[in-house]
Motif scaffolding. Structure first.
Motif, PDB file in Angstrom:
ATOM      1  N   SER A   1      47.655 -32.663  53.635  1.00 48.36           N
ATOM      2  CA  SER A   1      48.378 -33.582  52.628  1.00 48.36           C
ATOM      3  C   SER A   1      48.853 -34.696  53.687  1.00 48.36           C
ATOM      4  O   SER A   1      48.477 -35.843  53.315  1.00 48.36           O
ATOM      5  CB  SER A   1      49.631 -33.052  51.715  1.00 48.36           C
ATOM      6  OG  SER A   1      49.437 -31.938  51.266  1.00 48.36           O
ATOM      7  N   LEU A   2      49.220 -34.436  54.902  1.00 47.08           N
ATOM      8  CA  LEU A   2      49.802 -35.537  55.591  1.00 47.08           C
ATOM      9  C   LEU A   2      48.535 -36.402  56.267  1.00 47.08           C
ATOM     10  O   LEU A   2      48.611 -37.686  56.307  1.00 47.08           O
ATOM     11  CB  LEU A   2      50.555 -34.989  56.549  1.00 47.08           C
ATOM     12  CG  LEU A   2      51.995 -34.535  56.444  1.00 47.08           C
ATOM     13  CD1 LEU A   2      52.463 -33.633  57.580  1.00 47.08           C
ATOM     14  CD2 LEU A   2      52.917 -35.544  56.088  1.00 47.08           C
ATOM     15  N   THR A   3      47.625 -35.778  56.655  1.00 51.46           N
ATOM     16  CA  THR A   3      46.286 -36.385  57.123  1.00 51.46           C
ATOM     17  C   THR A   3      45.763 -37.101  56.163  1.00 51.46           C
ATOM     18  O   THR A   3      45.299 -38.388  56.337  1.00 51.46           O
ATOM     19  CB  THR A   3      45.348 -35.241  57.432  1.00 51.46           C
ATOM     20  OG1 THR A   3      45.954 -34.375  58.543  1.00 51.46           O
ATOM     21  CG2 THR A   3      43.958 -35.974  58.133  1.00 51.46           C
ATOM     22  N   ARG A   4      45.493 -36.582  54.838  1.00 53.92           N
ATOM     23  CA  ARG A   4      45.114 -37.429  53.852  1.00 53.92           C
ATOM     24  C   ARG A   4      45.918 -38.319  53.149  1.00 53.92           C
ATOM     25  O   ARG A   4      45.807 -39.276  52.392  1.00 53.92           O
ATOM     26  CB  ARG A   4      44.631 -36.421  52.673  1.00 53.92           C
ATOM     27  CG  ARG A   4      43.525 -35.445  53.067  1.00 53.92           C
ATOM     28  CD  ARG A   4      43.007 -34.661  51.811  1.00 53.92           C
ATOM     29  NE  ARG A   4      42.353 -35.556  50.902  1.00 53.92           N
ATOM     30  CZ  ARG A   4      42.517 -35.334  49.474  1.00 53.92           C
ATOM     31  NH1 ARG A   4      43.170 -34.177  49.166  1.00 53.92           N
ATOM     32  NH2 ARG A   4      41.824 -35.935  48.686  1.00 53.92           N
ATOM     33  N   ARG A   5      47.265 -38.391  53.664  1.00 56.95           N
ATOM     34  CA  ARG A   5      48.395 -39.505  53.059  1.00 56.95           C
ATOM     35  C   ARG A   5      48.621 -39.125  51.703  1.00 56.95           C
ATOM     36  O   ARG A   5      48.621 -40.061  51.012  1.00 56.95           O
ATOM     37  CB  ARG A   5      48.154 -40.874  53.519  1.00 56.95           C
ATOM     38  CG  ARG A   5      48.128 -41.221  54.744  1.00 56.95           C
ATOM     39  CD  ARG A   5      47.930 -42.649  55.326  1.00 56.95           C
ATOM     40  NE  ARG A   5      48.156 -43.124  56.433  1.00 56.95           N
ATOM     41  CZ  ARG A   5      48.140 -44.257  57.012  1.00 56.95           C
ATOM     42  NH1 ARG A   5      47.771 -45.447  56.010  1.00 56.95           N
ATOM     43  NH2 ARG A   5      48.381 -44.592  58.264  1.00 56.95           N
ATOM     44  N   ASP A   6      48.294 -37.981  51.350  1.00 55.11           N
ATOM     45  CA  ASP A   6      48.636 -37.486  49.631  1.00 55.11           C
ATOM     46  C   ASP A   6      49.944 -37.266  49.431  1.00 55.11           C
ATOM     47  O   ASP A   6      50.274 -36.027  49.661  1.00 55.11           O
ATOM     48  CB  ASP A   6      47.492 -36.325  49.480  1.00 55.11           C
ATOM     49  CG  ASP A   6      47.400 -36.236  47.672  1.00 55.11           C
ATOM     50  OD1 ASP A   6      48.111 -36.454  47.321  1.00 55.11           O
ATOM     51  OD2 ASP A   6      46.357 -35.442  47.627  1.00 55.11           O
ATOM     52  N   VAL A   7      50.753 -38.166  49.277  1.00 58.96           N
ATOM     53  CA  VAL A   7      52.175 -37.907  49.022  1.00 58.96           C
ATOM     54  C   VAL A   7      52.448 -37.084  47.709  1.00 58.96           C
ATOM     55  O   VAL A   7      53.325 -36.573  47.743  1.00 58.96           O
ATOM     56  CB  VAL A   7      53.047 -39.246  48.924  1.00 58.96           C
ATOM     57  CG1 VAL A   7      52.884 -39.720  50.286  1.00 58.96           C
ATOM     58  CG2 VAL A   7      52.690 -39.984  47.783  1.00 58.96           C
ATOM     59  N   GLY A   8      51.583 -37.201  46.779  1.00 58.85           N
ATOM     60  CA  GLY A   8      51.516 -36.458  45.389  1.00 58.85           C
ATOM     61  C   GLY A   8      51.436 -35.022  45.696  1.00 58.85           C
ATOM     62  O   GLY A   8      52.288 -34.254  45.215  1.00 58.85           O
ATOM     63  N   GLN A   9      50.617 -34.610  46.533  1.00 60.54           N
ATOM     64  CA  GLN A   9      50.341 -33.041  46.893  1.00 60.54           C
ATOM     65  C   GLN A   9      51.752 -32.647  47.864  1.00 60.54           C
ATOM     66  O   GLN A   9      51.997 -31.539  47.620  1.00 60.54           O
ATOM     67  CB  GLN A   9      48.996 -32.903  47.592  1.00 60.54           C
ATOM     68  CG  GLN A   9      48.846 -31.490  48.147  1.00 60.54           C
ATOM     69  CD  GLN A   9      48.768 -30.434  47.042  1.00 60.54           C
ATOM     70  OE1 GLN A   9      48.651 -30.814  45.845  1.00 60.54           O
ATOM     71  NE2 GLN A   9      48.349 -29.272  46.997  1.00 60.54           N
ATOM     72  N   LEU A  10      52.046 -33.555  48.864  1.00 59.32           N
ATOM     73  CA  LEU A  10      53.219 -33.102  49.523  1.00 59.32           C
ATOM     74  C   LEU A  10      54.275 -32.896  48.953  1.00 59.32           C
ATOM     75  O   LEU A  10      55.041 -31.830  49.062  1.00 59.32           O
ATOM     76  CB  LEU A  10      53.310 -34.436  50.538  1.00 59.32           C
ATOM     77  CG  LEU A  10      54.466 -34.324  51.694  1.00 59.32           C
ATOM     78  CD1 LEU A  10      54.268 -33.036  52.559  1.00 59.32           C
ATOM     79  CD2 LEU A  10      54.861 -35.444  52.212  1.00 59.32           C
ATOM     80  N   PHE A  11      54.515 -33.797  47.947  1.00 60.95           N
ATOM     81  CA  PHE A  11      55.752 -33.722  47.159  1.00 60.95           C
ATOM     82  C   PHE A  11      55.561 -32.332  46.061  1.00 60.95           C
ATOM     83  O   PHE A  11      56.733 -31.513  45.974  1.00 60.95           O
ATOM     84  CB  PHE A  11      55.940 -34.751  46.075  1.00 60.95           C
ATOM     85  CG  PHE A  11      56.718 -36.014  46.728  1.00 60.95           C
ATOM     86  CD1 PHE A  11      57.228 -35.941  47.944  1.00 60.95           C
ATOM     87  CD2 PHE A  11      56.563 -37.300  46.414  1.00 60.95           C
ATOM     88  CE1 PHE A  11      57.634 -37.146  48.572  1.00 60.95           C
ATOM     89  CE2 PHE A  11      56.837 -38.433  46.888  1.00 60.95           C
ATOM     90  CZ  PHE A  11      57.682 -38.235  48.196  1.00 60.95           C
ATOM     91  N   ARG A  12      54.511 -32.111  45.469  1.00 59.96           N
ATOM     92  CA  ARG A  12      54.507 -30.894  44.885  1.00 59.96           C
ATOM     93  C   ARG A  12      54.650 -29.466  45.798  1.00 59.96           C
ATOM     94  O   ARG A  12      55.488 -28.609  45.267  1.00 59.96           O
ATOM     95  CB  ARG A  12      53.170 -30.804  44.146  1.00 59.96           C
ATOM     96  CG  ARG A  12      52.753 -31.965  42.938  1.00 59.96           C
ATOM     97  CD  ARG A  12      51.719 -31.481  42.377  1.00 59.96           C
ATOM     98  NE  ARG A  12      50.478 -31.784  43.147  1.00 59.96           N
ATOM     99  CZ  ARG A  12      49.732 -33.106  42.894  1.00 59.96           C
ATOM    100  NH1 ARG A  12      50.421 -33.996  42.378  1.00 59.96           N
ATOM    101  NH2 ARG A  12      48.775 -33.262  43.682  1.00 59.96           N
ATOM    102  N   LEU A  13      54.244 -29.484  46.655  1.00 61.64           N
ATOM    103  CA  LEU A  13      54.302 -28.301  47.663  1.00 61.64           C
ATOM    104  C   LEU A  13      55.739 -28.486  48.253  1.00 61.64           C
ATOM    105  O   LEU A  13      56.133 -27.228  48.328  1.00 61.64           O
ATOM    106  CB  LEU A  13      53.549 -28.514  48.966  1.00 61.64           C
ATOM    107  CG  LEU A  13      51.975 -28.579  48.689  1.00 61.64           C
ATOM    108  CD1 LEU A  13      51.187 -28.880  50.015  1.00 61.64           C
ATOM    109  CD2 LEU A  13      51.582 -26.814  48.247  1.00 61.64           C
TER     110      LEU A  13
END
Length: 294
Positions: A25-37
């Protein structure tokens, strides 16, 4: 009325940030996935508290979590607020493309000899000195631009994550690495990179010379480093002087310095030249220069 306890991001274990799905998630800068996790793992944290911690509107967090807003973020200011608010450790900040929260000097010290005192000599025995790399090379006509493009961010990440000092000339791959650090990671107070004039000055205080591509000037730096007994690591896939030096070292083992046969062969057999090159360099630093990889 009972006041809800505010979630403390300082209680998040470092191991959480090292999970595969979190790192992706961090590498892709996917904050949506980061927040869900993050919300799934820590019941004590709510979307409202995430909004407060990261300085966003509650609706922004909700839209990211529900997927109604693009989860991948490129705005460095937004990423910084998230990283600071969640107290993301430095190793994870690097994955998302941010400078470590704890700053360290990236500028090379001026090449000016200074007298030492007995007290300084005693301190030198106990205080670790940052490893200094000389990054040599350029985009000469017979170099591989794609390989150089790939190795620049990899070297930038290595320098940032380990706090190495860098010597380089006013032009070439070295200054590209420092520019990438400034643009990608934005270290605090990093607005100047000192390009050293004179080939000898570039390699004079280096403990390891890295060669990527290069032309006539790079060969002069290699010759000086060899005469001073400084280890040289060249990436043959980058072409130019690096490739020619590697071929020469294939015939003359004395030019390999402390690089063993396995490491030397790996430099030419890299499946991913940029990533493998950096791993070999870091291994040499840790094993031969005594630097910690922690």
């Amino acid at each position: 009325m009972t006041r809800r306890r505010v979630f403390d991001p300082g209680t998040v274990p470092v191991a959480f940030w090292r999970r595969d799905e979190i790192e992706r998630s961090l590498t892709r800068r996917d904050v949506g996935q980061l927040f869900r996790l993050f919300l799934a793992e820590f019941n004590g944290c709510t979307q409202t508290q995430l909004a407060l911690l990261t300085q966003h509107d509650r609706s922004d967090i909700s839209n990211w979590v529900r997927g109604t807003r693009q989860g991948r973020v490129s705005d460095i200011e937004v990423l910084t607020r998230i990283a600071d608010g969640l107290q993301i450790p430095d190793s994870a900040r690097l994955l998302v493309g941010l400078a470590p929260a704890g700053s360290f000097p990236l500028h090379p010290d001026p090449v000016v000899p200074r007298p030492r005192t007995a007290v300084q000599d005693d301190q030198a025995m106990t205080v670790p000195v940052p490893v200094r790399l000389a990054i040599c090379g350029s985009r000469a006509p017979d170099t591989d631009a794609d390989v150089i493009d790939a190795v620049v961010p990899c070297l930038a990440r290595l320098v940032m994550s380990r706090g190495y000092k860098v010597s380089h000339g006013p032009v070439g791959v070295g200054i590209e690495v420092m520019t990438h650090i400034a643009d990608r990671y934005r270290p605090p107070d990093f607005a100047l990179a000192i390009g050293l004039f004179g080939h000898r000055n570039v390699i004079a205080h280096a403990q390891l010379v890295l060669v990527i591509g290069g032309g006539v000037g790079t060969q002069a730096e290699i010759d000086l480093a060899a005469s001073m007994g400084t280890p040289i690591v060249a990436l043959p896939a980058s072409g130019g002087t690096a490739c020619r030096f590697y071929q020469q070292a294939t015939r003359d083992q004395r030019l390999r310095g402390s690089i063993n046969d396995e490491q030397f062969a790996a430099l030419s057999a890299c499946a991913d030249p940029s990533e493998d090159f950096v791993r070999i360099v870091e291994g040499l630093i840790n094993n031969d220069l005594g630097a910690s990889s922690a």
